[in-house]
Scaffold this active site. Structure first.
Site, PDB file in Angstrom:
ATOM      1  CB  THR A 378      -0.673   0.228   1.164  1.00  0.00           C
ATOM      2  OG1 THR A 378      -1.891  -1.310   0.953  1.00  0.00           O
ATOM      3  CG2 THR A 378      -1.452   1.317   1.814  1.00  0.00           C
ATOM      4  CB  THR A 396      -3.928  -0.849  -0.949  1.00  0.00           C
ATOM      5  OG1 THR A 396      -3.171  -2.048  -1.039  1.00  0.00           O
ATOM      6  CG2 THR A 396      -5.163  -0.823  -0.771  1.00  0.00           C
TER       7      THR A 396
END
Ligand code: DON
Length: 565
Positions: A378, A396
């Site tokens: 992420t 993400t």
């Protein structure tokens, strides 16, 4: 699924999603942060996004304009996590009002509760983490569009164009990214995963210009047509055809019906601060409020604990056990399940949860139940503009490089976010997180997240903007960054670089920690009965405002860059 398998799986995937290299340290803070007049600041996961975000603000844009432009740049220059094929959360503080844009992926219409179970009811290994079936319907373009409609001041085209150029004209491939790509590619081969990642990324060479023409064309459509350039027309058809030809689930209808949602951020008092943070479908906001509040309640009237000492780590690990027991039971998409947010962050409830914590011994894992029933890629960035507005944005495609699948003809990587659902009650996902009914799969439902973009206010002014990647460890990175900045008065660079630790109830009595805890602390915790797992996590990007003087830090081990200007 047996726990050992999960641990192996977690290790494999987490190492894929941790930041790439740890060896080379950046130059000193003075050269890393180009400090001038202290009006605006960015703390970004790479230099391309930092420079574009700065330029947008120098051109008169606000923090939200800068965030949108940065998000699209990251889709090009940070392919392991930056994306248009994934989702995220953007927390906005503008003109003293807060807002939370949920652009999380959602399950396709054809998804169903047991889609990752075999005929015996067991979870099929890897199916929710790699390959085309692991992808939720992407939310990023809709999220940026909503942010632009609500708060943008510069033309949309100007915000997307830098990314189009970087994709079409190319960018010089950073050494760390090239290394990450080749390690990921090798892992795919070693494990025998049949995805098309190499067709798009195998040519990447450190120091050479890397071009992504298909992605550039897709971004150009988004630049010229706005959100419809992704969710309708040519791009939507390319995605749907690619899915249909490869046994994927996402259809044109899924794309047309996707909507980013503006939600009320969680706002809680902590000391003299107002903490603005992420509501469900993030689990992180509730978690950090519980964690910070429990810390204060348990240390009140006592000597201040030494930073990262064994008692400090133990106390926060015990708090974490209770936080994660609640997470597993109660949290899910609020449009599908009723999440008792105010009860979970009520200080009296939190005091009850912490009441039986002993500073001398570890509580019994099996006895830590959810409290209301009586009885690793992420990326994150933080921005403050000269008007005092702030954006905290975490985005993400789940694990590093997501599903490993690139949409052929559109050139972007698809997420593997479906793994954040609970595939089966009590069975851990790749981050070791367990869940039940609240987080089971349903069409159009959003999977529970740990992403926790957070803004701390003091007297209505931004005090800290922070966030990190790292799956479930995100929550620990975020609350420890707040303690580092506000309890231990660290600089932004110290705040993000200080070694951290994480405990999430399961695996039992395991504390994951980063290099830098003293050997004595580690030994004391081992003697108490903890298993100490040295394995770094996260990539904090934090801005601190101390009496009008901004200080920004991006972790030294990553590719980040922070600028105060
Ligand atoms: O939303 C979540 O909680 C996860 N999909 C985040 C994944 C992540 O942070 C991976 N990074 N290391």
């Amino acid at each position: 699924m047996k726990y050992s398998l999960i641990v192996v799986l977690s290790f494999f995937m987490l190492s894929a999603c941790s930041a790439p290299e740890q060896v080379v340290h950046k130059a000193s803070l003075a050269t890393q942060n180009e400090v001038s007049i202290g009006q605006s600041a960015v703390a970004m996961p790479d230099a391309f996004s930092a420079d574009v975000a700065q330029q947008i603000m120098l051109d008169g844009g606000n923090a939200i304009d800068a965030a949108i432009a940065a998000q699209f740049v990251l889709a090009v220059t940070l392919p392991e996590a930056g994306n248009i094929g994934g989702g995220g959360f953007m927390l906005v503080y503008k003109d003293k009002e807060s807002d939370f844009i949920d652009y999380r992926e959602q399950a396709p219409l054809a998804a169903h509760r047991d889609m990752y179970l075999d005929a015996h009811g067991d979870v099929v290994p890897y199916q929710s983490v790699i390959g085309i079936l692991s992808s939720g319907v992407p939310g990023t373009v809709a999220g940026m569009w909503l942010a632009h409609e609500k708060y943008g001041t510069l033309p949309w085209k100007d915000l997307v164009d830098p990314a189009v150029k970087l994709a079409i004209e190319g960018f010089v491939m950073p050494q760390k990214l090239a290394g990450y790509i080749s390690r990921y590619s090798k892992r795919l081969k070693d494990k025998g995963f049949d995805v098309n990642f190499d067709d798009y990324f195998a040519s990447a060479k450190a120091g050479e210009v890397f071009k992504q023409p298909e992605l550039g064309a897709t971004l150009a459509l988004i630049r010229d047509e706005g959100r419809d350039g992704f969710y309708k027309g040519k791009t939507a058809k390319i995605i749907a055809d690619f899915m249909a030809n490869n046994k994927g689930l996402i259809t044109e209808q899924d794309l047309a019906e996707y909507e980013a949602k503006a939600r009320q951020p969680i706002s809680a008092k902590w000391r003299e601060y107002d903490v603005l943070t992420s509501p469900p479908p993030s689990s992180g906001g509730i978690a950090i409020i519980q964690w910070l509040t429990m810390y204060d309640q348990l240390t009140k009237g006592k000597d201040k604990l030494e930073h990262n000492s064994a008692p400090y780590v133990h106390l926060l690990a015990e708090a974490g056990k209770r936080v994660f027991a609640d997470r597993a039971e109660y949290l899910g998409d609020p449009d599908f399940v009723q999440v008792p947010v105010s009860e979970l962050i009520d200080p009296d409830y939190i005091a009850k949860r912490g009441a039986n914590i002993s500073m001398d011994s570890i509580s019994v894992t099996e006895l830590i139940k959810p409290g209301l029933k009586e009885s690793e890629e992420t990326t994150h960035f933080s921005i403050i503009d000269k008007w005092g507005n702030a954006v905290s944005n975490t985005t993400t495609i789940n694990l590093g490089f997501g599903s490993g699948v690139v949409v052929e003809g559109a050139g972007f990587l698809l997420n593997d976010e479906m793994d954040d659902f609970s595939a089966k009650p009590g069975v851990a996902n790749v981050f070791g997180a367990v869940g039940g009914e609240a987080n089971e799969i349903h069409p159009k439902k959003r999977m529970l997240s740990s992403m926790t973009p957070t803004i701390v206010l003091k007297d209505g002014k931004v005090s800290v903007v922070t966030g990190s990647p790292g799956g479930t460890t995100i929550i620990s990175s975020v609350y420890t960054s707040i303690l580092n900045a506000l309890e231990f008065n660290m600089s932004a660079q110290e705040t993000v670089d200080a070694p951290r630790f994480h405990h999430q109830l399961l695996p039992k009595d395991v504390i994951r920690y980063q290099d830098g805890l003293t050997p004595q602390t580690v030994k004391t915790l081992e003697d108490m009965g903890y298993t100490m797992n040295n394995n770094r996590f996260g990539d904090l990007h934090t801005i601190i405002n101390r009496d009008g003087q901004l200080d920004a830090g991006s972790e030294s081990h990553g590719r980040g860059k922070s600028i105060v200007f």
